[in-house]
Design an enzyme around this catalytic site. Structure first.
Site, mmCIF file in Angstrom:
data_model
loop_
_atom_site.group_PDB
_atom_site.id
_atom_site.type_symbol
_atom_site.label_atom_id
_atom_site.label_comp_id
_atom_site.label_asym_id
_atom_site.label_seq_id
_atom_site.Cartn_x
_atom_site.Cartn_y
_atom_site.Cartn_z
ATOM 1 N N CYS A 89 -29.991 16.426 -71.158
ATOM 2 C CA CYS A 89 -31.229 16.967 -71.603
ATOM 3 C C CYS A 89 -32.248 15.997 -71.058
ATOM 4 C CB CYS A 89 -31.266 17.274 -73.170
ATOM 5 S SG CYS A 89 -32.819 17.806 -73.875
ATOM 6 N N CYS A 147 -38.489 22.599 -71.187
ATOM 7 C CA CYS A 147 -37.101 22.409 -70.751
ATOM 8 C C CYS A 147 -36.982 21.335 -69.657
ATOM 9 C CB CYS A 147 -36.061 23.552 -70.702
ATOM 10 S SG CYS A 147 -34.417 23.183 -69.972
#
Length: 267
Positions: free
Chosen positions: A74, A211
């Site tokens: 991530c 994101c």
């Protein structure tokens, strides 16, 4: 029950709970992750990060989605981890930091204003016929690639604000073509000052404010397909602006990352 200390952090509106390994050693039970990330009965976050000290790097980065599943990488979470590692003085050098994630060894850079993380690679880059997915009109091209986690990228003819991402994001995330693991879904449209985009995140199962691996996916597609001479692209998401850069064939993601507050919770 056990009391643990945590940090609440955010990078471009993508928010995370960060704990240190002695308090919550990995692997973490899915039930605990879901309880902590619940925005009504827990702390609330898009994901859980566990940081662990390492002998051959500055730290190990363990990432978990809100549904309790393990995430390979991530990028926004990693930028938060880099910020915290610098604040905790875990770093062994003044320049770049090194950390391990499930997808390999990453580099990072921290300044007072921004945090940059290296995206190791982009693999499995493919262009698809939009007709094979029975998508609505207004989509120029469809791509898929992996920037640490899988993404499908839709290049839109119109502005991203009007696209029904809740519907089509969920549809593609669970499409048989991307089974069994599923995929994240990004939509983007170029503009005179850069790119606008939105993301439906796998594991969160809804749109998030930003994101990082999605920005990397869109940035790479933009440079490869639209501006092949560019070395960077500015990308705007609902949570704020990013810059995706290519230096010496290496990919970097840059933007703000902040500690919001510290606390303790019984679990």
């Amino acid at each position: 029950m056990k009391k643990i200390s945590f940090y609440k952090m955010q990078a471009n509106g993508n928010d995370f709970i960060v704990v240190i390994a002695p308090d919550m050693p990995p692997p973490v039970e899915g039930k605990k992750i879901r309880a902590l990330c619940d925005r009504h009965f827990g702390i609330g976050a898009d994901g859980l990060i566990v940081l662990e000290k390492a002998e051959d790097a500055d730290f190990i980065f363990h990432y978990y989605n809100t549904d309790g599943s393990r995430g390979e990488m991530c990028a926004n979470g990693a930028r938060c981890a880099l910020r915290l590692a610098r604040e905790l003085q875990w770093t062994r050098r003044r320049g770049e930091l090194l950390f391990k994630a499930d997808d390999g060894l990453h580099r990072g850079r921290v300044t007072s204003e921004e945090v940059s993380v290296q995206i190791l690679s982009a693999t499995d880059i493919r262009e698809h016929d939009a007709a094979q997915f029975s998508l609505p009109a207004g989509i120029k091209k469809v791509f898929s690639l992996n920037t640490g986690v899988p993404h499908v990228v839709l290049w839109l003819e119109a502005d991203v604000a009007g696209f029904d991402l809740a519907r089509w994001g969920a549809y593609l995330r669970y499409h048989d073509f991307f089974a069994p693991g599923g995929t994240n879904v990004d939509v983007f449209s170029p503009g005179p000052k850069g790119v606008s985009m939105r993301t439906y995140e796998r594991g969160v199962e809804k749109e998030t404010l930003s994101c990082g691996t999605g920005v990397a996916a869109v940035g790479l597609i933009f440079i490869k397909m639209i501006e092949p001479s560019a070395t960077h692209v500015d990308i705007d998401m609902p949570g704020g602006p990013f810059r995706f850069e290519i230096h010496e064939r290496k990919f970097w993601l840059r933007g703000p990352a902040r500690i919001v507050f510290q606390g303790q919770i019984l679990i």
